[in-house]
Design a protein around this motif. Structure first.
Motif, PDB file in Angstrom:
ATOM      1  N   PHE A  34     -15.161 -61.096  66.969  1.00  0.00           N
ATOM      2  CA  PHE A  34     -14.191 -60.932  65.809  1.00  0.00           C
ATOM      3  C   PHE A  34     -13.886 -61.585  65.888  1.00  0.00           C
ATOM      4  CE2 PHE A  34     -10.282 -59.321  64.312  1.00  0.00           C
ATOM      5  CZ  PHE A  34     -10.346 -58.201  64.043  1.00  0.00           C
ATOM      6  N   ALA A  38     -13.800 -63.384  61.895  1.00  0.00           N
ATOM      7  CA  ALA A  38     -12.809 -63.020  61.308  1.00  0.00           C
ATOM      8  C   ALA A  38     -12.683 -64.721  60.142  1.00  0.00           C
ATOM      9  CB  ALA A  38     -11.369 -62.850  62.280  1.00  0.00           C
ATOM     10  N   ALA A  53      -9.726 -57.846  55.234  1.00  0.00           N
ATOM     11  CA  ALA A  53      -9.314 -57.290  56.823  1.00  0.00           C
ATOM     12  C   ALA A  53      -9.151 -55.729  56.839  1.00  0.00           C
ATOM     13  CB  ALA A  53      -7.996 -58.483  57.316  1.00  0.00           C
ATOM     14  N   GLU A  56     -11.708 -53.821  56.268  1.00  0.00           N
ATOM     15  CA  GLU A  56     -12.460 -54.414  56.880  1.00  0.00           C
ATOM     16  C   GLU A  56     -12.122 -53.283  58.165  1.00  0.00           C
ATOM     17  OE1 GLU A  56     -15.649 -57.193  59.070  1.00  0.00           O
ATOM     18  OE2 GLU A  56     -14.698 -57.991  56.820  1.00  0.00           O
ATOM     19  N   PHE A  57     -11.084 -53.834  58.964  1.00  0.00           N
ATOM     20  CA  PHE A  57     -11.015 -53.656  60.417  1.00  0.00           C
ATOM     21  C   PHE A  57      -9.693 -52.296  60.527  1.00  0.00           C
ATOM     22  CE2 PHE A  57     -12.121 -58.562  60.154  1.00  0.00           C
ATOM     23  CZ  PHE A  57     -13.056 -58.243  60.873  1.00  0.00           C
ATOM     24  N   ASN A  62     -14.045 -49.881  60.089  1.00  0.00           N
ATOM     25  CA  ASN A  62     -15.115 -50.083  61.362  1.00  0.00           C
ATOM     26  C   ASN A  62     -13.578 -49.495  62.766  1.00  0.00           C
ATOM     27  OD1 ASN A  62     -13.129 -52.258  62.335  1.00  0.00           O
ATOM     28  ND2 ASN A  62     -15.268 -53.895  61.709  1.00  0.00           N
ATOM     29  N   LEU A  64     -11.385 -50.731  64.016  1.00  0.00           N
ATOM     30  CA  LEU A  64     -11.545 -51.671  65.910  1.00  0.00           C
ATOM     31  C   LEU A  64      -9.444 -52.198  65.687  1.00  0.00           C
ATOM     32  CD1 LEU A  64     -13.829 -54.305  64.877  1.00  0.00           C
ATOM     33  CD2 LEU A  64     -14.040 -52.236  66.284  1.00  0.00           C
ATOM     34  N   CYS A  65      -8.744 -52.206  63.880  1.00  0.00           N
ATOM     35  CA  CYS A  65      -8.181 -53.027  64.045  1.00  0.00           C
ATOM     36  C   CYS A  65      -6.482 -51.174  64.654  1.00  0.00           C
ATOM     37  CB  CYS A  65      -7.224 -53.026  63.363  1.00  0.00           C
ATOM     38  SG  CYS A  65      -7.852 -54.475  63.555  1.00  0.00           S
ATOM     39  N   CYS A  79      -5.947 -55.030  67.497  1.00  0.00           N
ATOM     40  CA  CYS A  79      -7.723 -54.743  67.346  1.00  0.00           C
ATOM     41  C   CYS A  79      -8.577 -54.987  68.682  1.00  0.00           C
ATOM     42  CB  CYS A  79      -8.262 -55.463  66.719  1.00  0.00           C
ATOM     43  SG  CYS A  79      -7.474 -55.791  65.061  1.00  0.00           S
ATOM     44  N   GLN A 106     -21.681 -55.509  64.518  1.00  0.00           N
ATOM     45  CA  GLN A 106     -20.743 -54.772  64.209  1.00  0.00           C
ATOM     46  C   GLN A 106     -19.889 -56.122  63.020  1.00  0.00           C
ATOM     47  OE1 GLN A 106     -18.588 -52.595  65.543  1.00  0.00           O
ATOM     48  NE2 GLN A 106     -17.738 -52.341  63.374  1.00  0.00           N
ATOM     49  N   TYR A 107     -20.635 -57.482  63.538  1.00  0.00           N
ATOM     50  CA  TYR A 107     -20.404 -58.885  63.057  1.00  0.00           C
ATOM     51  C   TYR A 107     -21.249 -59.886  61.579  1.00  0.00           C
ATOM     52  CZ  TYR A 107     -16.338 -57.607  65.974  1.00  0.00           C
ATOM     53  OH  TYR A 107     -15.236 -57.233  66.183  1.00  0.00           O
TER      54      TYR A 107
END
Length: 118
Positions: A34, A38, A53, A56-57, A62, A64-65, A79, A106-107
């Motif tokens: 991550f 980022a 961001a 995306e997050f 996705n 994640l946050c 996150c 994921q990245y």
């Protein structure tokens, strides 16, 4: 907290992530992560990264946050580092990567990263 410091200092463009409950963190572990993703995104477009961001997050991306705060060019996210994707071999990601590394899907985009001399 770090986001309050960003606000107090009057930074126009900044990203703050709190990464929770992960054994993989920082830039020295054996999985792509991550932090690296980022940082790469922020350096590429610091003025527009907060909005990117959040998309995306955040919950509509996705996921994640779980806690997301965006104020202009500033972003805060609470996150987790890894989602449901799986690790892949470094050779599938980049010719430049250390061969024993694993990267988290994921990245990373495959075949579009950097080229290295041999």
């Amino acid at each position: 907290n770090c986001f309050a410091q960003v606000e107090d200092q009057g930074l126009e463009n900044a990203v703050v992530f709190d990464l929770m409950n992960t054994e993989y963190h920082g830039l020295t572990v054996n999985t792509g992560n991550f932090v690296r993703a980022a940082l790469k995104g922020f350096v590429a477009s610091p003025r527009s990264y907060a909005e990117k961001a959040a998309k995306e997050f955040g919950p509509n991306g996705n996921g994640l946050c779980t806690a997301v705060k965006q104020q202009g060019g500033r972003f805060y996210g609470y996150c987790k580092e890894l989602g449901q994707e799986h690790d892949v071999n470094a050779s599938d990601v980049s010719d430049c990567a250390y061969s024993k590394y694993k990267f988290h899907k994921q990245y990373y985009s495959y075949g579009v990263n950097e080229f290295c001399s041999r």
